[in-house]
Motif scaffolding. Sequence first.
Motif, PDB file in Angstrom:
ATOM      1  N   ALA A   1      -2.713   6.337   8.636  1.00 54.80           N
ATOM      2  CA  ALA A   1      -2.297   4.981   9.473  1.00 54.80           C
ATOM      3  C   ALA A   1      -3.064   4.611  10.146  1.00 54.80           C
ATOM      4  O   ALA A   1      -3.533   3.382  10.151  1.00 54.80           O
ATOM      5  N   GLU A   2      -3.715   4.909  10.783  1.00 52.25           N
ATOM      6  CA  GLU A   2      -4.572   4.122  12.319  1.00 52.25           C
ATOM      7  C   GLU A   2      -5.854   3.995  11.892  1.00 52.25           C
ATOM      8  O   GLU A   2      -5.890   3.059  12.726  1.00 52.25           O
ATOM      9  N   HIS A   3      -6.373   4.656  11.088  1.00 48.86           N
ATOM     10  CA  HIS A   3      -7.974   4.691  10.389  1.00 48.86           C
ATOM     11  C   HIS A   3      -8.408   4.137   9.431  1.00 48.86           C
ATOM     12  O   HIS A   3      -9.254   3.891   9.206  1.00 48.86           O
ATOM     13  N   ALA A   4      -7.384   3.992   8.397  1.00 43.59           N
ATOM     14  CA  ALA A   4      -8.015   3.416   7.356  1.00 43.59           C
ATOM     15  C   ALA A   4      -7.297   2.515   7.191  1.00 43.59           C
ATOM     16  O   ALA A   4      -6.527   1.854   7.437  1.00 43.59           O
ATOM     17  N   HIS A   5      -8.116   1.280   5.713  1.00 41.26           N
ATOM     18  CA  HIS A   5      -7.308   0.430   5.743  1.00 41.26           C
ATOM     19  C   HIS A   5      -7.062  -0.117   3.527  1.00 41.26           C
ATOM     20  O   HIS A   5      -7.894   0.412   3.085  1.00 41.26           O
ATOM     21  N   GLY A   6      -6.446  -0.533   3.826  1.00 40.31           N
ATOM     22  CA  GLY A   6      -5.762  -0.880   2.470  1.00 40.31           C
ATOM     23  C   GLY A   6      -6.779  -1.663   2.006  1.00 40.31           C
ATOM     24  O   GLY A   6      -7.301  -2.426   2.234  1.00 40.31           O
TER      25      GLY A   6
ATOM     26  N   PRO B   1      -3.428  -3.987   9.602  1.00 42.62           N
ATOM     27  CA  PRO B   1      -3.078  -2.317   9.588  1.00 42.62           C
ATOM     28  C   PRO B   1      -3.329  -1.850   7.971  1.00 42.62           C
ATOM     29  O   PRO B   1      -2.414  -2.563   6.634  1.00 42.62           O
ATOM     30  N   LEU B   2      -3.378  -0.295   7.466  1.00 43.11           N
ATOM     31  CA  LEU B   2      -2.406  -0.364   6.351  1.00 43.11           C
ATOM     32  C   LEU B   2      -1.096  -0.446   5.767  1.00 43.11           C
ATOM     33  O   LEU B   2      -0.754  -0.206   5.221  1.00 43.11           O
ATOM     34  N   ASP B   3      -0.710  -0.446   7.702  1.00 46.68           N
ATOM     35  CA  ASP B   3       1.093   0.063   7.717  1.00 46.68           C
ATOM     36  C   ASP B   3       1.659  -1.355   6.935  1.00 46.68           C
ATOM     37  O   ASP B   3       1.886  -1.502   8.824  1.00 46.68           O
ATOM     38  N   THR B   4       1.545  -1.908   6.143  1.00 51.69           N
ATOM     39  CA  THR B   4       2.575  -3.113   6.485  1.00 51.69           C
ATOM     40  C   THR B   4       3.036  -3.762   5.367  1.00 51.69           C
ATOM     41  O   THR B   4       2.818  -3.004   3.958  1.00 51.69           O
TER      42      THR B   4
ATOM     43  N   ASN C   1       1.086  -1.393   0.004  1.00 49.84           N
ATOM     44  CA  ASN C   1       0.182   0.422  -0.023  1.00 49.84           C
ATOM     45  C   ASN C   1       1.199   1.254   0.238  1.00 49.84           C
ATOM     46  O   ASN C   1       1.653   1.565   0.848  1.00 49.84           O
ATOM     47  N   LYS C   2       0.503   2.876  -0.939  1.00 52.50           N
ATOM     48  CA  LYS C   2       0.883   3.024  -0.935  1.00 52.50           C
ATOM     49  C   LYS C   2       0.324   4.773   0.315  1.00 52.50           C
ATOM     50  O   LYS C   2      -0.251   4.662   0.175  1.00 52.50           O
ATOM     51  N   LEU C   3       1.209   5.280   0.864  1.00 48.26           N
ATOM     52  CA  LEU C   3       1.136   5.677   1.940  1.00 48.26           C
ATOM     53  C   LEU C   3       1.318   7.322   1.689  1.00 48.26           C
ATOM     54  O   LEU C   3       2.512   7.811   1.106  1.00 48.26           O
ATOM     55  N   LEU C   4       0.763   8.438   2.317  1.00 53.08           N
ATOM     56  CA  LEU C   4       0.635   9.286   2.364  1.00 53.08           C
ATOM     57  C   LEU C   4       1.032   9.814   3.676  1.00 53.08           C
ATOM     58  O   LEU C   4       0.217  10.034   4.320  1.00 53.08           O
ATOM     59  N   PRO C   5       1.728  11.519   3.856  1.00 51.39           N
ATOM     60  CA  PRO C   5       1.320  11.575   5.380  1.00 51.39           C
ATOM     61  C   PRO C   5       0.543  12.710   5.547  1.00 51.39           C
ATOM     62  O   PRO C   5       0.348  13.811   5.797  1.00 51.39           O
ATOM     63  N   ILE C   6      -0.336  12.221   5.902  1.00 47.39           N
ATOM     64  CA  ILE C   6      -2.135  12.278   5.749  1.00 47.39           C
ATOM     65  C   ILE C   6      -1.772  12.227   8.006  1.00 47.39           C
ATOM     66  O   ILE C   6      -2.061  10.690   7.810  1.00 47.39           O
TER      67      ILE C   6
END
Length: 624
Positions: free
Chosen positions: A122-127, A421-424, A113-118
């Motif tokens: 990372a805590e509340h979204a899912h990919g 988690p989104l950040d994985t 998943n591509k992450l953006l510094p928003i």
Amino acid sequence: MSRPRIVIVGAGFAGYRTARELSRMSRGKADITLLNPTDYFLYLPLLPQVAAGILEPRRVTVSLSGTLSHVRLVLGEADGIDLDGRTVHYSDPEGGEGTLAYDRLVLAVGSVNKLLPIPGVAEHAHGFRGLPEALYLRDHVTRQVELAAAADDPDSRAARRTFVVVGAGYTGTEVAAHGQLYTDAQVRRHPLGGGVRPRWLLLDVAPRVLPELDEHLSRTADRTLRERGVEVRMGTSVKEATPDGVLLTDGEFVRTRTLVWCVGVRPDPFVESIGQPLERGRIVVDPYLRLPGRPEVFACGDAAAVPDLDKPGEFTPMTAQHAWRHGKAAARNVAASLGVGERRPYRHKDLGFVVDLGGAKAAAKPLGIPLSGPAAGAVTRAYHLAAMPGNRVRVAADWLLDSVLPRQAVQLGLVRSWSVPLDTASPELARVPGGPGAHLKEAGPRARGREAARSGPGAALAADTDAETPPGPEPGSDPAGTERGSGPVEGRPDPGPAGSRPGSEPVANHPAPGPEEARSAPEPAKSQPDHPGPEPAKNQPGPDPAKNQPGPEPAKNQPGPEPAKNQPGPEPARNQPGGEPAGHQPGGEPPRKQGRNGREPDRAPGPVKRTDGTPDVTSAEGDS
């Protein structure tokens, strides 16, 4: 002469195609090893249909061992590569480690998943990159509609029936299109009251839907989505995500419990650990898919920056179509490096694109011919059936059943919010408490990313988090134990011997160690698993002695300064000449009655053992 050893890392579109072609070309004359964390190839384009309840999960998976003859499957994730020693180090799903030697290496680790510094994303979204994420989204959407139908509070009902998808590319467009149809069908059986419908929003900073594709496909998709009621907002994205909703870049705050992150993908961070030149996170290769200066190493798929010979200075995009073709080219050039056939540079010719919009609708442009409506839907499904390497009959059967039967809107509860988690660094694997994280070595970005995902946030953006809270350490326990993968599986005991770690936190109703552990442990606690923690708990050794534990005061039936009943010591026990009556031992409390007949069982000096004399320990295995 020994047979050449070929190791392929990753079984996505590129890795699977490479293994299949090499298996066919080698005819058993080479040792081909495929390293992958799962035993299946995932056909990603049909994943939105899994989330919408059209296809069962196994329909979009193809068995690796069942379809790749002459290929040895090794379950695990690569943690490091020694290019000089020609070895690949990996960790298996149960925390074990291993090393694979190679003569030819193919890197096809794919993307994440591509992450953006928003803030809050990372805590509340899912990919939406793996099967666990699709299964979670299906359960979550179903649950939100059911809770909205039963909610009395209008604000809660509005938040639960609102679904936000960020990213209007392939994945986001199809997720929003299928999701709207799925929830509309669900509310026909669970009306929300007042005639309201579920609300779906599709956001993107791009000027149009499907910005990377032809304008015809974009217009068709945009029109279809709007006709169904999807709010398509171009030039808009998320500024901040909170537990109650999302703040958009246009200033509007949307109350929602669902945020699906489909902004794109990034190369697997594992390639950063190889120490080779990168192009925007992708490992640089030549037109023959070889690493510069390493003719024995090849790379393909999303993690490889493959030169586009038809567009000098550019690289092929990160799409499944290119990854599938990369695999064939890589297999041909690997075989050529071993003396079979001739090598060729990678070239491609676009055959067109298809976008499934659910139902009979689709947008397609095969061979440059623009199509829309049912004709495009038929072409799209025919294309997917032709492209799938297996399960074609099962997929076609599910499509047929979906056209004549209502979908089953049920929650299976197999995947929880905290497990995806989104950040994985491993979207294909669901996070498991007590998994192999404790055994991973920090050999590269993939290991660090996997550990961060297991110990980091990734909680649901929903009020249903009470039902989806990950099992964590008890109060007073060591939080780092969860990061090391030592946390117990919920409802199951930890296999370590109880009492072997002073100050451990007990969990009620967990079995005690067996006889071997009791003999070797310094403090044989009864019926307690080991949870490291700073505070001593009941029946655990610590600063204050607990009942039935050795300490400053003698415990019942324990050898110590004062003899217990039926124990040898300076004072005789009951029924001994000159002894004190029962319940009047010098310096001690009157003992409680024990045993079925209210009598104290005879015990010999030594460590306390369980009354049944049998161990009751269940191992807690984590499947990563």
